[in-house]
Write a protein that holds these residues in place. Structure first.
Motif, short mmCIF file in Angstrom:
data_model
loop_
_atom_site.label_atom_id
_atom_site.label_comp_id
_atom_site.label_asym_id
_atom_site.label_seq_id
_atom_site.Cartn_x
_atom_site.Cartn_y
_atom_site.Cartn_z
N ARG A 187 0.79 -1.23 0.00
CA ARG A 187 0.00 0.00 0.00
C ARG A 187 0.83 1.29 0.00
NH1 ARG A 187 -4.49 1.03 4.54
NH2 ARG A 187 -3.21 2.72 5.26
N PRO A 188 1.87 1.41 0.81
CA PRO A 188 2.64 2.67 0.80
C PRO A 188 3.24 3.02 -0.56
CG PRO A 188 3.21 1.36 2.72
CD PRO A 188 2.35 0.49 1.83
N ARG A 189 3.54 2.04 -1.37
CA ARG A 189 4.13 2.30 -2.68
C ARG A 189 3.13 3.01 -3.60
NH1 ARG A 189 6.59 -3.04 -4.86
NH2 ARG A 189 7.29 -1.61 -6.47
N PHE A 190 1.85 2.78 -3.41
CA PHE A 190 0.84 3.43 -4.24
C PHE A 190 0.74 4.92 -3.94
CE2 PHE A 190 -0.39 -0.98 -4.75
CZ PHE A 190 -0.67 -1.03 -6.10
N ARG A 191 1.10 5.31 -2.73
CA ARG A 191 1.08 6.74 -2.37
C ARG A 191 2.06 7.55 -3.21
NH1 ARG A 191 0.67 4.83 3.49
NH2 ARG A 191 -1.56 5.02 3.90
N GLU A 192 3.04 6.88 -3.78
CA GLU A 192 4.09 7.56 -4.55
C GLU A 192 3.82 7.55 -6.06
OE1 GLU A 192 7.75 5.73 -3.34
OE2 GLU A 192 7.33 6.08 -1.23
#
Length: 102
Positions: free
Chosen positions: A26-31
């Protein structure tokens, strides 16, 4: 023009392991450039999961599709079935809320 990407996937992973992997990535999608929002969902009856992505433009969606993150969805979640659909945003029901406001 804004774009919605809908991805529905079934996996043989148990719910707990699938959730762990979803949260891990999930955190990778924030970028992701041009990705305004992503909604995660699960169909209770089948266990299928979905991602509903809201992109600013067709170009942002096209660029995302070329990334390692997009291209590894099936392998990351050990997907057995997948459906991918993209839609141009016509207009929102409530123009003052949501990922796209007028």
């Amino acid at each position: 023009m804004a774009v919605i990407l809908f991805v529905r996937a079934k996996s043989d992973l148990d719910e707990e392991e699938l959730d762990r992997r979803l949260l891990e990535r999930r955190p990778r999608f924030r970028e992701v450039p041009g990705l305004v929002q992503k909604i995660y969902g699960r169909e209770e009856a089948t266990g299928a999961v979905c991602g509903i992505y809201f992109f600013e433009t067709q170009a942002a969606l096209a660029a995302y599709r070329e990334t390692e993150l997009a291209q590894t969805i099936a392998s990351a979640y050990e997907v057995t079935e997948i459906r991918v659909e993209a839609y141009n945003v016509l207009y929102p029901l409530h123009s003052d809320r949501g990922p796209f406001t007028e």
